[in-house]
Structures are given as structure tokens and as C-alpha cells.
Design an enzyme around this catalytic site. Structure first.
Site, PDB file in Angstrom:
ATOM      1  N   ASP B 427       0.566  -1.392  -0.048  1.00  0.00           N
ATOM      2  CA  ASP B 427       0.311   0.532   0.049  1.00  0.00           C
ATOM      3  C   ASP B 427       0.743   1.090   0.234  1.00  0.00           C
ATOM      4  OD1 ASP B 427      -2.192   1.414  -0.048  1.00  0.00           O
ATOM      5  OD2 ASP B 427      -1.777   1.843   2.683  1.00  0.00           O
ATOM      6  N   LYS B 428       0.230   2.159   0.089  1.00  0.00           N
ATOM      7  CA  LYS B 428       1.069   3.311  -0.290  1.00  0.00           C
ATOM      8  C   LYS B 428       1.079   4.650   0.688  1.00  0.00           C
ATOM      9  CE  LYS B 428       1.109   7.791  -2.392  1.00  0.00           C
ATOM     10  NZ  LYS B 428       0.697   8.556  -2.192  1.00  0.00           N
TER      11      LYS B 428
END
Lengths: 352, 1134
Positions: B427-428
Site C-alpha cells: 500500500d502507499k
């Protein structure tokens, strides 16, 4: 190890950059990371080669010094003295193994004098004393002289179920099949003096085998002798009550079941007196066999063995030669690796 | 006097209606008409029955109504032993042992001493049993503590609230919770002491979020001062574990209207009430049916890849075992029959071999199975379990993984997989970034402003609308409202809320002079401060409707009324709003704003688009009716609401754009660079748009875009695929070279990344063709595009990065998911933008079936939970988005950086350690079995073991297991520093080099060699002077096997430290001391095997020592030599 130093330096550098790395130290305990490469292995091969070859030589020499004379008396060697042209084995077989006794005399010569302590063994070949069913068919509690019924492990020689119904003493297949040939040796016409004491493990005789209280009654009336036995246990060595019943050393030796199908058991020790002060002199001997024990039904062999001993035990050159062989292999490996190492300059990148 | 009715009407429980004398008819009629399923809570204060709690206790006994007593224990005093044993015998290992013990009791088969054979299983059962008991006692104590907490319940007799224990509450009771008290069950809010009809909750215990949540009273109770004296009925969902959703309908006996209630009206068990003095509520779900307790029941069973290898090799071992047993049995029968009818005279044959040949064969085969049972190392599963827990414990203590917390582990079965991760799905936001948002700029009407002073002095309606949207279009609220200060100009409330973006933007609006100063469920007061900071104007907005944010809509809106005008304010992702803009918008403005969006994205800022519209009263009335219906629906509630929202969120007028920065976490660039060098492919899945994702990826050194290369000359760009390096950033190379890596790693990192953009032109064609036709075109285009990308990747020398957006992804997932994943799997990195939570989950699920390597998913938010659960190895980053991910993850870490140590160091270690443990166990057990088998050749295949039963049973367990377990905990095939400095060494475990298909056979051959040496050297060394007895020979073999196996571990470990040496010495001492004691004590322990003084006599023989020296060295020489050659001439990475 090559490269180890660099790693330490790098570690130092990293530490100064990132303080969290100091925690590494706390998990670190003294450790040695041996990486087996040609470099580390070469000395190992050399050392193995250099130690194994001398050890092998010493062992071989020791074994060669032990003198041994084996006499196979199973069949043709042992012709019945009573029936003509019959081996004792045949005599027993003809009688259907019903307790026939046969005697034979075997002449032989010793080329060398057997100096020092001399031991007499009987040997059996192709005899599976280590068979699972056989090896369990005993009752150590009974042999300790404890009261109580014979253990079920003794089956089918637990008790005399067809006759009196009494327990066998001693019970079990091992005891029932006790070796019962009598072997005696004549030097010319002189009896070679032997002793039947001290042939069993002293601990066995002292602790593992005990006669019950009131032994004569125990063996003669409350228990039956095993079916194959000619005499009851209390008649094994009547003159010497210390060596009688369960504590008879021939019996104790037999009860220590052999590990291999070819085995020998200590039968007698030479009593070193007068003529035999220094051992057995060389010369002509006669082995007198009272042949009771049938082995031909399972293609077994019987032997009488005379042997001296050494610090390594009896004669056995196998181990010595093995040492020498492995020692030589290691030396060759060393040389090959050494040459390869020198010619190819193997890179020193630390592998995993 | 009160009375409640609780009746889940579905299933056979419908007869559980409790005391429904007043309600029964109404309920029955309702249930037949209603589409509302099954669960209802009724409350009636008027019916005249016994007082609480007597009433309740009696009823509980009679009807087993759902009380609030929780029970998490698995056993009670009576059921502990049977139930625990039953559970333990679910393990194959225990069944295997038990069957063999049972067989051993059959007199014909009997291979071991009967009692001794019990030891291993008993020990395992007792240890596991005690462990379970201790855990259960802990649970029992905590249950008791929880159940005995006090709260206040409405007593219908006295019509007051009285104290009561949690466990005595039940569904339908009305409870009063005071400030700082914990909510005892899931309750529906009825009234609140706060005048705004709201209350504030601390939900840390449920989702770990520290900010306060606001809950409101259902609208229908707003005007009822004493709800505990009314009569009403609630229909709602069956008890479930979804802590974010709740829907119900309230009907009063007094009128026929139906009122909705939702998650905003529910207080979950475990929350703590804050600020508000007290609230009253009716219990909807109690005890074990509460959402929190249901959601905490996590069923996760992940298995590491290595277990597949084990199973495969166990199968091989089983085949060998069966072969040996049948061979032994056959030879045994043949040999005993070879004597013919003379067997009767043979002293050592006691049973007739001609009687019942099949039975004889069968029993002797079974006897061999018992004797050779360790050939199949079933106990390995037990030792693996123990070793893994200890490995995890050691990982947990690594200070390099500790920032605020140390790593926590929820799954103890996948340690080895950490060394085999080929793909990281990351995920960022919050994972790579800190999720600490900083307001950067706004773009209003095509002009960028970064602070208030840049705003024009004159009143601009667009700016006004924009800032108003920021101030009110959110779910933030204020807590420490000091009303006396509110009239001051510089009053600055502190905003609270669960959406970080909202808070930042709300605060930004406040800084820009548009300040939300008060908010209740129905109204918002906004203060407008003029540019000179001297005048204020407070405007009250009445909230008509709030359409909340969700990850598929990606926008939220609020409809308010002020000055007899109705406005809709909306903010959300650009793609979700742009299509809904009204045509009246200035096209230039739109273009400029989009350009600004690109600018912001390139700087790594996250931007949200803000728009508004005015709605006429009629339109609103019409729409609101539809919306009400949707809100009342219990089926597909979300979709219905989204549909309704779509109808009003149109014809929007563009206001502007916000930019918020989320900084990268410390150490992320280095971590990603290192992981890339290690050969791990990283997939970035983000909800952000492409440009933002790319700039983050660049900053995180996931991609290396050296300079601007325009794609005009690229032949592929004219088709559905364009290939280019987009805008560059300046400092990429300098960042990377600063790290201390080996040369190969450095070179790898310096390579420019070749970017491939997955682009389809399908959207433009959407309108032209009918859906049927469209689907075919989509499918063909998707597969064509994938094929082109595939070609492009194969010809490309440089590392490749594939960029895909969510819209394309949904087509791909619909038509060609596996092909796409296969192609994308070849890329060094993949960046997926605008991805929803479901897409993340689906991607991982498909990737799992396609990729050969293991997949790790890392994320921090609720939208990553699906991905984390589905992956082989889910890692949660403890962040600001609550503990949902942490609860779902197999591991929870503080930072992305932790992956470095977790994978490259601990993962690689765990994999090599465990594979060594497994291979050693196979080898060692096989060696043991072969030695016993060889002995069968010399005892007429009869099944004599020659080692006595105690050795047989303890040899592979107690005597030799310790050093290898120590090695499995402490061995390091490379040092941690080197693993991080030369990340490419990870390939060693990634490709499973320490446990390959042939590793098993190599070890079996080694076992054959060692056992041959051990047995035959002993045999021939003693054969000639063969007055040796069975037990002495057994001791010889045991001693040789002991020393060989122990030294084997020392040779095989790459790092010799105190633990290995210590455990080796300890094992040896245990063996020697046990032997010496046993051989001294056991004169007649069993009827037939008493090794009295055997070892004492053996030790006194010179031959014994020379034999063992020889065996020790010769048995280990081949392994030593092979290791030396292998290490010298081969790089283990190849």
C-alpha cells in the site's frame, strides 16, 4: 576467514550511521563461523591421514600377535567312537535328537606355543541366538531367584503343560537350548588343566543371577527341568555350590545371548600350573568331545577355539586395515586438493 | 414495569419469544409481512411482570435468552480431559503414534516394551494439555473479570437506574453509561445528557484509533425525553462481525412510521464514553453476539510453502518405510521356511512358519512398521511447531525491528515463507508514507494559493464556496467547545475526526478565514473572518443530508440549507468528480485545474477536487424521498445509497483543488532499493492517481527515471500502449549511491527503469457501441494489450516498471486476470493507481495462484485488510488508520523499513534454519532406521532391535533432538550485516536453494552411508571375536549413532556458538548419564532386556574407543568433503 575483517569494518561504519544497529551487539554472543573450504579442509585431511595410518599399523600388529586355533567339530571331524563310520551328528540325527550322547576325539597340533593367558571358546555358526522370539524367551526375575510364576515371555517353555504343570526352572527357549557339549583337551596324554570359573561377567554372577532359597528343593521338586535338559539346574556343577543352579557360569554365559549369528562363547580358561605355567606349549593335542548338541538341522557349525588375548581383545585385523585404508584415502584427497588449490587459485569470496 | 422481547425469528429459534403476551400478535403479523429478516429487539415498559433482575434470571434459565455474559474458555472442569484429548487427536502425528502403540500391544506384533512405547505420546499429550489448560485458565480469569464489571440498568419496577453486573444484562435491557465508563454491550443510543443529542466515544479498544468518534441519537428519539418509558421495536441485522455497519428500523407502538437507524447510533461493546455525562441505550447484541467479540474470532490458517516439501518428502519416506517392512517380512518368512519341517528341532524358531503364512507375513510387516516408525518423522511436525514459536520469539526480540513497539506476530506457521518472498504488494499511504498530512496549497479558480495572505482582498464567491466546502464537507467535529470563548474572534476550536484529510483541510479552511466553530447533528456554524481580521460573520448551516465517503465512490458530499438556499458541497478524487461537472463550467478553468492537479501530483502531493451546486427545493424534496427509501433498505443498503447519491451529485460547479503532502517514512527509499536488489518484485497499489504514485515511487527509489524521454518515436505509443519515461526528478542517482551496498547491488540500482504504461482507449468508445459488443471489444483489446506488453518486456534489457490504473485494472480483472498477472510478474515493479480495496484483494488472490514465489502484502488501513488476509504473508504497519490491519496481519511492524530485517535477515535465516532442521530430521531418522534394518540381516529378519526399548523410543527424541533445535534457533548462514549489505544473497532462500527437490535424496544417501559405516564397522570389528551379546552390541550402535549425529550437527551448522555446543554437550551428557544410571539400576526392569553393567564393561574395552573414533570420522568424511568442494568451487547463488 577472508573478508571477516572487512565485515567488521563495515559493521562499524553502519553503526556510526545508524544508531539502531548498536542493538546488534546485544544479541551477539561469541560464535565461530567456520566455512569449510579447501583452505580449512586441507589441514583436516592431512591430520586424519597422518594419525589414521599409524593407528592402523599398531592395531594390525596387535591383532597379528594374538594366536588363535579353531577346530570345527560339527560333522566329519568328529567321528563317533562307538559307532563305526558315523559322525556324531549323524548319530544324534539317527536317534531323532532324543538325548543320544556321542563321543569323539580329534587330534590336532599347535605350531606355536600359546603364551600367557589362554582362553577356550565354543563357537556356533548360523545360530540365531538373536532371533526376536528367542531372545525374549527368558525371565530375568526368575533368574534372580525371585519366587513367582515364570513370565509369559518364556512361552512355549514356561511350564510343563503336558506333564506335571510345574514351571520350568530355568524357563524359556534360551535356557532350554543351553549348549551342553563337553569339551576337554589332552596335551599328549596329560589333561590340560582348565577352570570353569571366571568365564562369566562377574557382575552377572554377583547380581543378575541368584539361586532361590532352598535351592535343591526348588530345582528338584517345585519346578521341572527344561525339556531338553538331561540334568536339572542344580546338577550342573554339584561339587561347587557357588557355581551351581542359576549361578552356574556356563549357564550365565549362555544366557547372555550373542549378538550375531556367528558367535563364540567363553568355555574355559587355562589354569596356568606346572606344564602350562607359560600357556599352552606347542605340540600335539587331542580334543575330547561329548557330543550332545545338534546343529545340523539348521546347517549350523560348531567350533572349539583356543585363543590368547591382547589389550584389544581377540584377533581381528579388520579395524586396523580400515584405519590404514581411510588414512590413505585422506592423504590422497589432501594431495589432490592441494594441487587443485595451487593450480586454480580458487577465489576467496566467502560463500554461504 | 418493563418487558422486553427478543426474538430472532429465523431457524428453529423462533420459539424463543420471551414473554410476548402483549406483543405477540403484532410481532407475528409483522414478521409475516416484513422483508426484514429475523432479528428484532422489542421494548415495552407497560407490561406488568416481575422486576428485574429476578425476571431476567428466571427467563434466562427458561428460555436461554442472549445474556451479556461472555465465555471465551474452551473447556470446563468436566470436559477438559476428554475435549482436550479429542482436539489433540485431530493431529495426524498423534493418531499415528496412538495406532502404533495400539499395534504394539498385540502380542504377536509386540516390538517394543509395552510401557516404554507410551512415553513419547504421553509426554506430547501432557505438555500440550498443560499449555492448553494454562491458556484456558487465563481466559477464564479474564472472562470472570469482565463479566463482573458494574453498570447501571433501568429497573422497570422502581423506574430508576440500578447497579448491575455485566453478566446479568441481556438483550432488550436499557442501560445507562456514564463518562469514562466502558460500554458493556452493543447498544442503540436512546438519549444523551449532551444537549446536542450526541456523545463522544473512545474506540481505541476496538479499532485502535485514538481520535474521538461522535455518535448521535436516532432522529426518532430526539423528541422523546424518556425513551425508557415508551414501547418500541427494532428490526435489524442478525448479529455479525462487521463493526462498521449497522442498519435497523425502529417502529413505535404509537404510530406507524418507520424510522431508520444506522452505525452512527450504535455504541459498540468495549468503547469508552468520553466528555458526555451519560447516555442511555438499549442492548441490541449482548455477550458473545456483540460485534467486537464476533470480529475477534479470527480464523486464519496459513501454511508455509515448506510444509509442502515436508509432505512430499514424508511421502517418499513412507514409501521407503513400506518397502523396508515388506522386504523384511518377506525375507523373514522365506528364511524360516527354508529349514523345512526341521524347524521343530531348531532352538531359535519357536513358531510354526508354515502355519498361517499370510498372518505371519502381516504381523511381521506390522512389527517392522513399529520398529521403523521414525522413518516417517511425524514428530517433526511437533518440533517444527515448537521451533517456529521460539524463532518468532527471537524475531520479536530483535531490536532492529523495534521502533515504538517491537514486531508482533499472530501467525506462527509461516516463518520460513519470509525467506521466500518474491513479490511485495504494498500500500502507499501510511505504509510507505508517514500518513502525517501537511497542507500545501489550494488551487481556486485556476489560481494557486499556499496561504491566506495570497488570497485576493475582495470577496470572491468561488473562494467563498471553496472554503465553505472545506469547512463543512467533512465529518470532523469539535470536542472542547468552550462556549464562553466562542464569541471571540480568534476562537480556534480543536477538530477531531476519523479522516485525516478532513482534519487537515478543515484546519486549512480555518486558517484561510473560514472557520467551523460549532457542529451538531443538525447544524453547523461557520465563521467567516474578513481579510483584515477584524470582522466576523457567523452563518448557520442546517445539515439536510450527508453522503459519506467510501472507497468505491471516492467522494463525499453534504447538503445544507442556509438563507433558504440549498447547497451541495462535494469533495473527492478527481476522477470521481470530473465526469459529474456541469457543462456550464469554464473549459479553460477545468484544464488549468487539471494541470494544477498534475503539478501537485508530480511533487508527490495528494489532491482532492472540490465542487458545489445549488439545488432547488423541489429537486431536493424529490430526491430526498428516494434517498430515504434507500436508507431504509436493509438489502444492498450501500448500493442503494450510492445510487441515490449519484442522482444528486451531478451538474457540479468546479471550485478548486487542494494539495496535501504525505511524507515518505524514514528509510523507505533504502529499504525499497535493498529489496529490489534482493530480487523481490514490488507492486505498489495505491488509491492515488498515477502522477502522485509515480512521484512517490521515484522518491522511494522504486523506479529510477533518469531523464525525460519523450515517447513520440515509440512505435507502440500510437496503439493502446505508450512507453516513455515521464517527468524526471533531479536527485535520483545521488540518493541511491549514498548507500553502502555491494558492487553488484549498486550497479543494479543505477540502471534506469523502463516505464511501460498500460493504457486502453476504451472509455472513449463506451458510448458508441452496445454493451454486448463492447464486452467483446474490451476482451480482445485487453488481451492484445497484454500481449504487446509481454513482448515489450521480453525485449527490454533494463528493469521494467508497469503502470496500470484502476479503470484498466477492472477490465483486466474481468477478462484476462491470469495473463496480466503473469506478464506483470516479469516486471521489476508494478505501480497500480486508483485501486480499490476489492481490487487489491482480488489481485493478491489471483497472483497467489499464478506466481511461483510467495507473496507478501503490507498495508496499514482497513482497505488493505483483504489483501493482507489473502496473501501468503500479511504484514500490517501500525499507523494512524486504526488497528484493523494489525488485527488481520500475520505480523505487525512499526515501519516499512522493518521488512528489510524481517525478510533479508530473519526470513532467510528462518528458511535455512528450518530446512536444515527438516533435512537433518529425515536424515537422522533414516540413519537410525537403516542401522536397525541392517541388523535384521543378521537376526533372521526377526525384528530384534538390539537397542533396548528405551533407546529405541528416546534416541530420536530426547537424546538427539536438542542440538538441531538449537541450530534451528541460532544458526546464521550469513551474518545479518552481510545479508543487508549484499541483498542479492536473498536469492539463495528465495529460490529455496537450501531445500531443493534433490536435497532429500542427498541426505538419504548420506544416511545410507553413515548407517552403513556405523553398523558394519561395528559388526566386522566385533564379529571375529564375537562373544559380544545383543545388548552390548546395541549399546555400541547407539553410542556410535549418538556421536555421529551430534557431530553431524556441528559440521552442518554454519555458525558454531554456545547454544549449539552447549546443547550438543548437554545431549551427550543426558545420554551418558541416563545410560550409566539405567545400566546400574536395571537388574530386572523388564523380563528380557536388562542391560545391567553393559555400558560399564563396554567403556573398559580399548576396541570400543578405536571403533568409535574411526566411525565418527569416516561417517562424516563424505559430507565434509562434499561441503568443502561445493563451497570452494560453487557460488551458492547459482
Amino acid at each position: 576467514m577472508p573478508g571477516q575483517g572487512e565485515t567488521e569494518e563495515d559493521h562499524e561504519q553502519q553503526k556510526s550511521k545508524k544508531p539502531a544497529d548498536t542493538a546488534f551487539k546485544q544479541q551477539r554472543l561469541p560464535a565461530w563461523q567456520p566455512i569449510i573450504t579447501a583452505n580449512t579442509a586441507l589441514p583436516v585431511f592431512l591430520i586424519i591421514g597422518l594419525t589414521f595410518i599409524p593407528i592402523g599399523i599398531v592395531l594390525v600388529i596387535t591383532s597379528e600377535r594374538v594366536l588363535e586355533h579353531d577346530i570345527d567339530y560339527t560333522d566329519t571331524n568328529c567321528m563317533s567312537t562307538t559307532a563305526a563310520n558315523t559322525t556324531c551328528a549323524q548319530a544324534l540325527e539317527n536317534a531323532n535328537y532324543t538325548g543320544q550322547t556321542c563321543t569323539c576325539r580329534i587330534n590336532f597340533a599347535l605350531d606355536k606355543s600359546f603364551d600367557g593367558d589362554v582362553y577356550f571358546y565354543y563357537g556356533l555358526i548360523n545360530y540365531y541366538q538373536n532371533h526376536r522370539r528367542y531372545v525374549r524367551s527368558r525371565d530375568d526375575n526368575q533368574l534372580l531367584g525371585k519366587e513367582g510364576a515364570a513370565a509369559s515371555e518364556c512361552q512355549p517353555f514356561q511350564k510343563n503343560s503336558t506333564g506335571s504343570g510345574k514351571d520350568y526352572a530355568p524357563c524359556g527357549a534360551i535356557a532350554n537350548s543351553k549348549f551342553n557339549d563337553t569339551l576337554s583337551l589332552l596335551y599328549g596324554s596329560e589333561n590340560v588343566s582348565v577352570t570353569n570359573l571366571g568365564i562369566a561377567w562377574s557382575t552377572d554372577k554377583a547380581v543378575k543371577f541368584k539361586n532361590p532359597d532352598n535351592a535343591s528343593n526348588y530345582f528338584s521338586s517345585t519346578h521341572d527341568k527344561p525339556p531338553n535338559w538331561k540334568l536339572s539346574a542344580w546338577e550342573l556343577d554339584e561339587p561347587n555350590p557357588e557355581n551351581n543352579g542359576y549361578q552356574n557360569e556356563d549357564f550365565i554365559v549362555w544366557m547372555r545371548t550373542a549378538a550375531m549369528p556367528t558367535f563364540r562363547k567363553l568355555y574355559r580358561k587355562l589354569l596356568r600350573n606346572s606344564t602350562f605355567q607359560n600357556g599352552l606349549p606347542k605340540g600335539d593335542y587331542t580334543l575330547v568331545v561329548t557330543y550332545n548338541y545338534p546343529v545340523t538341522s539348521f546347517a549350523g557349525r560348531k567350533q572349539f577355539i583356543i585363543s590368547t588375548t591382547s589389550w584389544m581383545g581377540g584377533k581381528n585385523p579388520f579395524l586396523g586395515w580400515s584405519y590404514i585404508a581411510v588414512g590413505i584415502v585422506c592423504m590422497i584427497t589432501f594431495v589432490v586438493f592441494f594441487i587443485l588449490h595451487k593450480t586454480w587459485k580458487i577465489q576467496n569470496r566467502p560463500p554461504m | 414495569m418493563g418487558n422486553f422481547v427478543f426474538a430472532p425469528l429465523l431457524h428453529r429459534r423462533s420459539k424463543l419469544i420471551i414473554n410476548g403476551n402483549t406483543d405477540e400478535t403484532s410481532m407475528n403479523s409483522q414478521s409475516s409481512t416484513a422483508e426484514y429478516k429475523d432479528y428484532r429487539v422489542s421494548y415495552d415498559v407497560t407490561s406488568n411482570i416481575e422486576s428485574y433482575p429476578w425476571y431476567d434470571i428466571k427467563n434466562r434459565k427458561k428460555h436461554k435468552s442472549q445474556t451479556n455474559c461472555i465465555r471465551t474458555t474452551r473447556y470446563n472442569i468436566l470436559t477438559f480431559i476428554p475435549k482436550n484429548l479429542f482436539e489433540q487427536f485431530h493431529r495426524v502425528a498423534n493418531i499415528y503414534f496412538a495406532v502404533l502403540i495400539g499395534l504394539n500391544w498385540v502380542p504377536m506384533i509386540n516390538a517394543l516394551a509395552k510401557t516404554v512405547a507410551f512415553i513419547p505420546l504421553t509426554v506430547i499429550l501432557v505438555i500440550t494439555g498443560v499449555k492448553d489448560l494454562v491458556e484456558d485458565l487465563k481466559r477464564w480469569r479474564s472472562d470472570a473479570k469482565i463479566n463482573k464489571q458494574l453498570t447501571e440498568v433501568y429497573d422497570k419496577t422502581s423506574r430508576t437506574f440500578v447497579q448491575c453486573k455485566w453478566q446479568d444484562l441481556s438483550v432488550g435491557s436499557i442501560v445507562r453509561i456514564r463518562a469514562d465508563q466502558t460500554v458493556p454491550a452493543d447498544i442503540l443510543l436512546l438519549s444523551s445528557a449532551s444537549y446536542e443529542s450526541t456523545c463522544y466515544l473512545d474506540t481505541a479498544a476496538i479499532d485502535g484509533e485514538t481520535n474521538l468518534k461522535q455518535k448521535i441519537i436516532p432522529s426518532c428519539f430526539l423528541n422523546i425525553s424518556k425513551p425508557e418509558e415508551t414501547k418500541f421495536e427494532l428490526h435489524c441485522d442478525q448479529p455479525n462481525e462487521d463493526i462498521y455497519h449497522f442498519h435497523g428500523r425502529i417502529t413505535f407502538s404509537s404510530d406507524t412510521n418507520i424510522y431508520p437507524c444506522d452505525n452512527n447510533n450504535i455504541l459498540l461493546r468495549g468503547c469508552v464514553l468520553r466528555i458526555t455525562d451519560y447516555v442511555d441505550g438499549i442492548i441490541v447484541y449482548a455477550g458473545n453476539q456483540t460485534k467486537v467479540i464476533r470480529s475477534s474470532k479470527k480464523t486464519s490458517s496459513k501454511h508455509s510453502r515448506i510444509e509442502k516439501y515436508i509432505n512430499r518428502d514424508v511421502l517418499c519416506s513412507s514409501v521407503i518405510l513400506i518397502f523396508l517392512c515388506l522386504l523384511g517380512a518377506g525375507l523373514s518368512l522365506r528364511l524360516e521356511r527354508s529349514f523345512g519341517n526341521k524347524w521343530i528341532y531348531i532352538p531359535f524358531i519357536l513358531d510354526n512358519p508354515f502355519q498361517n503364512a499370510a498372518g505371519h507375513f502381516f504381523t511381521s510387516a506390522l512389527r517392522f512398521v513399529i520398529l521403523f516408525q521414525v522413518m516417517v518423522p511425524i514428530a517433526l511436525y511437533v518440533s517444527l511447531d515448537i521451533v517456529r514459536v521460539l524463532q518468532m520469539y527471537r524475531i520479536g526480540r530483535d531490536k532492529n525491528l523495534k521502533y515504538d513497539h517491537s514486531i508482533s506476530c499472530h501467525t506462527f506457521t509461516i516463518n520460513e515463507d519470509l525467506g521466500q518472498i518474491g513479490y511485495i504488494f504494498s500500500d502507499k499511504t501510511g505504509t510507505l508514507t508517514q500518513n502525517e498530512l501537511i497542507f500545501r496549497a489550494v488551487s481556486i479558480g485556476g489560481v494557486k494559493y499556499s496561504n491566506r495572505s495570497e488570497l485576493p482582498n475582495e470577496h470572491d464567491p468561488l473562494i467563498h464556496q471553496f472554503l465553505t466546502a472545506l469547512a463543512i464537507c467533512n465529518t470532523s467535529f469539535m470536542v472542547h467547545e468552550q462556549r464562553e470563548l466562542m464569541y471571540r474572534l480568534d476562537y480556534q476550536p480543536k477538530y477531531e475526526g476519523d479522516n485525516a484529510d478532513d482534519l487537515v483541510l478543515c484546519q486549512a479552511a480555518s486558517d484561510f478565514g473560514v472557520r467551523m466553530i460549532s457542529r451538531s447533528a443538525k447544524t453547523i456554524v461557520v465563521r467567516y473572518i474578513d481579510s483584515t481580521d477584524t470582522q466576523k460573520e457567523d452563518i448557520e448551516y442546517e445539515i439536510l443530508c450527508l453522503l459519506p465517503f467510501d472507497s468505491s465512490r471516492r467522494r463525499m458530499s453534504i447538503i445544507v440549507r442556509t438563507n433558504n438556499k440549498i447547497y451541495l458541497y462535494i469533495k473527492g478524487a478527481e476522477t470521481s468528480i470530473l465526469p459529474n461537472l456541469s457543462d456550464s463550467n469554464d473549459q479553460d478553468l477545468k484544464t488549468i485545474t487539471e494541470q494544477h492537479g498534475m503539478d501537485f501530483a508530480e511533487q508527490g502531493y495528494r489532491s482532492l477536487l472540490v465542487a458545489y451546486r445549488e439545488i432547488s427545493f423541489e429537486d431536493f424534496e424529490n430526491w430526498f424521498e428516494q434517498y430515504q427509501n434507500a436508507a431504509n433498505a436493509l438489502d444492498n443498503h450501500e448500493e442503494a445509497i450510492a445510487d441515490a447519491a449519484n442522482r444528486i451529485e451531478t451538474n457540479l460547479i468546479l471550485a478548486g483543488l487542494t494539495a496535501v503532502e504525505d511524507k515518505l517514512q524514514d528509510g523507505v527509499p533504502k529499504a525499497i532499493a535493498t529489496l529490489r536488489c534482493a530480487g523481490i518484485k514490488i507492486w505498489l497499489l495505491t488509491g492515488d492517481k498515477q502522477a502522485t504514485a509515480l512521484s512517490t515511487a521515484q522518491a522511494a527509489s522504486l523506479i529510477n527515471m533518469a531523464q525525460k524521454v519523450h515517447s513520440d518515436n515509440d512505435s507502440l505509443s500510437s496503439t493502446s500502449l505508450s512507453s516513455s519515461s515521464s517527468s524526471s526528478s533531479q536527485n535520483n542517482e545521488s540518493v541511491i549511491t549514498a548507500w553502502d551496498f555491494s558492487e553488484t547491488a549498486q550497479a543494479h540500482l543505477k540502471q534506469r527503469t523502463h516505464m511501460i504504461y498500460y493504457k486502453s482507449q476504451l472509455n472513449e468508445m463506451d458510448q458508441q457501441s452496445d454493451t454486448q459488443h463492447q464486452a467483446t471489444i474490451d476482451e480482445i483489446r485487453t488481451s492484445e494489450t497484454i500481449a504487446r506488453i509481454s513482448q515489450d518486456i521480453t525485449v527490454q534489457q533494463l528493469p521494467v516498471c508497469l503502470v496500470v490504473t484502476g479503470d484498466d485494472l477492472s477490465l483486466i480483472l474481468r477478462y484476462r486476470p491470469k495473463e496480466f498477472i503473469r506478464v506483470a510478474g516479469q516486471c521489476q515493479s508494478v505501480i497500480l493507481c486508483r485501486v480499490s480495496a476489492t481490487q487489491k484483494r482480488e489481485l493478491v488472490t489471483i497472483a497467489k495462484s499464478v506466481f511461483e514465489h510467495r507473496i507478501l502484502a503490507i498495508g496499514d488501513g482497513a482497505n488493505d485488510v483483504g489483501m493482507i488476509r489473502r496473501s501468503h504473508c500479511g504484514v500490517a504497519v501500525r499507523g494512524r488508520e486504526g488497528s484493523q490491519a494489525v488485527a488481520a496481519g500475520d505480523f505487525a511492524v512499526d515501519r516499512f523499513e522493518c521488512l528489510l530485517n524481517l525478510l533479508l535477515v530473519h526470513g532467510a535465516w528462518c528458511f535455512t534454519r528450518t530446512s536444515e532442521l527438516i533435512l537433518y530430521t529425515f536424515m537422522h531418522n533414516c540413519q537410525f532406521v537403516l542401522v536397525i534394518f541392517y541388523y535384521q540381516l543378521f537376526n533372521a529378519y526377526s525384528g530384534t532391535a538390539c537397542l533396548h526399548s528405551v533407546y529405541l523410543v528416546l534416541y530420536t527424541s530426547l537424546f538427539t533432538v536438542l542440538p538441531q533445535c538449537a541450530a534451528a534457533l541460532f544458526d546464521e548462514h550469513i551474518s545479518a550485516e552481510r545479508a543487508l549489505r549484499e541483498p542479492e544473497l536473498y536469492q539463495y532462500t528465495l529460490n529455496g536453494k537450501s531445500y531443493r527437490k534433490h536435497s532429500y535424496w542427498i541426505n538419504i544417501f548420506d544416511a545410507i552411508w553413515q548407517s552403513t559405516i556405523i553398523f558394519f564397522i561395528n559388526y566386522y570389528s566385533y564379529q571375529h571375536q564375537s562373544n559380544i551379546d545383543v545388548l552390548s552390541f546395541g549399546f555400541l550402535l547407539t553410542f556410535s549413532m549418538m556421536t555421529t549425529s551430534l557431530l553431524h550437527v556441528l559440521i552442518q551448522t554454519s555458525r558454531i556458538d554456545w547454544s549449539v555446543v552447549g546443547s550438543t554437550i548437554l545431549s551427550f551428557l543426558v545420554f551418558i548419564i541416563f545410560t550409566l544410571i539405567y545400566d546400574d539400576v536395571c537388574v530386572a526392569c523388564s523380563p528380557y532386556e536388562n542391560p545391567y553393567k553393559v555400558s560399564y564393561r563396554t567403556f573398559r574395552q580399548g576396541r570400543f574407543w578405536f571403533v568409535n573414533l574411526f566411525i565418527l570420522i569416516t561417517a562424516l568424511l563424505p559430507r565434509f568433503t562434499v561441503k568443502c568442494v561445493y563451497n570452494t568451487i560453487r557460488n551458492p547463488l547459482n
